[in-house]
Design an enzyme around this catalytic site. Structure first.
Site, PDB file in Angstrom:
ATOM      1  N   SER A 109       0.964  -1.200  -0.133  1.00 22.45           N
ATOM      2  CA  SER A 109       0.092   0.046  -0.053  1.00 22.45           C
ATOM      3  C   SER A 109       0.889   1.226  -0.027  1.00 22.45           C
ATOM      4  O   SER A 109       1.602   1.413  -0.900  1.00 22.45           O
ATOM      5  CB  SER A 109      -1.118  -0.088   1.329  1.00 22.45           C
ATOM      6  OG  SER A 109      -1.757   1.003   1.027  1.00 22.45           O
ATOM      7  N   ASP A 158      -5.975  -3.040  -2.108  1.00 27.43           N
ATOM      8  CA  ASP A 158      -4.982  -2.662  -1.211  1.00 27.43           C
ATOM      9  C   ASP A 158      -4.311  -3.963  -0.604  1.00 27.43           C
ATOM     10  O   ASP A 158      -4.941  -4.944  -0.080  1.00 27.43           O
ATOM     11  CB  ASP A 158      -5.799  -2.095  -0.200  1.00 27.43           C
ATOM     12  CG  ASP A 158      -4.676  -1.293   0.821  1.00 27.43           C
ATOM     13  OD1 ASP A 158      -3.735  -1.778   0.876  1.00 27.43           O
ATOM     14  OD2 ASP A 158      -5.255  -0.491   1.725  1.00 27.43           O
TER      15      ASP A 158
END
Length: 377
Positions: A95, A233
């Site tokens: 991320s 993510d």
């Protein structure tokens, strides 16, 4: 609703046939048994004539706007007069940590890029769609600003440096994302992408797609389609992935008969603390707080599991840092909803990280410290 497509990561030419396998990625289990870190470790052994060989590993976690802390820490670490930042044999990112990973991997010459994160604001990363259009979209916000930011950071020189470190030193740059179709965590080898026999534009586009996928906060940002599958993510799964590193270490140690050791540095881009205020009484406020709780829980579990894993192995040494920043004293709000990016907060985080890393000796947290902090809630 149409399936998100994102930017094209392969072109309708012969080069796409060579490139597609790289983009599809491999699962963590596959990477553990194939070549996630084997090449880097073999190269480290070949460059050392005798005695123990130490492989330097850096892991950068997720954390939204707290990535500014990691950016500042990397900047300050290069400036440390006693123990400056080493050239890592293996860099992993998830991320927001994935966004920092290419610069951390390429080396201190590219550190000015990290200054972008000091004072970064929401408008630099995403813009909200009009409320009435959201039911017809795959997310509540557009990441066009973030895509431009990543493209600007991924200069030809940076990409070529990543490729050269991979080719000449065997170093590896790995970023993870969650496959929404299979629910598996997937690891993308960005050094393979950077050194692939394709055009500079193609390599940049594909690197950008992987980074956008790894940072695609569910609901807030649209997932990215890579190799025909949707990715989001990487923080939905493990934030750090050392099991595969240990598999590679053990294999290379057996094959070469050398004493191979791992020195792992973990930068936790998160506060690891309770929110300082009640959840806002709005639909988006409830959603943001729920996402914040989920992200915090996954991060804590991942840190605790990783530290426990490394602590139990004599060939490993692990140290880390996390953001202990008094945002109230810095004049910023003490609590920020997940997804919010406040320039006051990112400035304070960046400066705190830079000061911490530039001060000798660096106040690293021990494995026990990290484990205790991760288990507080």
């Amino acid at each position: 609703m149409a399936r998100p497509t994102g930017a094209q990561c392969v072109a309708p030419t012969d080069e796409s046939k060579q490139f597609a396998p790289v983009l599809v990625g491999q699962s963590a289990a596959e990477m553990a048994t194939v070549d996630m870190a084997t090449t880097a470790m073999q190269q480290a052994v070949s460059q050392s004539s005798a005695g123990p060989v130490t492989v330097h590993v850096l892991s950068l976690s997720s954390g939204g706007q707290y990535g500014a802390f990691g950016a500042g820490f990397l900047r300050g670490w290069s400036e440390n007069p006693v123990t400056p930042r080493p050239d890592f044999d293996l860099v992993t990112g998830v991320s927001t940590g994935g966004l920092l990973a290419p610069v951390a991997f390429a080396g201190a010459a590219f550190d000015p890029i990290l200054d972008t994160y000091r004072g970064i604001a929401q408008a630099d990363v995403y813009r909200n769609y009009p409320p009435l259009t959201i039911p017809f979209r795959p997310s509540v916000a557009s990441t066009a600003p973030l895509q431009r930011l990543i493209n600007n950071q991924l200069s030809d020189e940076l990409i070529d440096t990543i490729a050269a470190r991979h080719t000449n030193e065997g170093a590896q740059l790995l970023v993870s994302a969650a496959n929404l179709d299979t629910t598996e965590n997937r690891i993308f080898n960005l050094t393979d992408v950077a050194s692939s026999p394709t055009s500079a534009a193609m390599r940049r586009n594909c690197l950008t797609e992987v980074l956008l996928a790894s940072a695609a906060v569910p609901g807030l940002f649209a997932p990215r389609q890579i190799g025909g599958e949707l990715y989001a993510d990487g923080g939905l799964r493990d934030h750090v992935f050392f099991r595969a590193v240990e598999s590679a270490r053990a294999q290379v140690a057996r094959d070469t008969g050398r004493d191979l050791r791992v020195e792992a540095s973990v930068i936790v881009n998160g506060a690891l603390r309770r929110p300082g205020s009640p959840a806002p009484d709005t639909l988006t406020g409830y959603f943001a707080r729920s996402a914040e709780i989920l992200a915090d829980e996954v991060l804590r579990d991942s840190i605790a599991e990783t530290v426990a894993f490394a602590q139990g192995r004599p060939h490993w040494r692990i140290k880390g840092v996390f953001a202990e920043v008094d945002l109230t004293a810095a004049g910023c709000a003490a609590s920020q909803a997940s997804g919010t990016i406040d320039p006051c907060v990112t400035t304070a985080l960046f400066d705190a990280g830079r000061t911490l890393a530039a001060t000798a000796p660096i106040n690293w947290k021990s494995a026990q410290d990290l484990r205790q902090k991760a288990g507080e809630l």
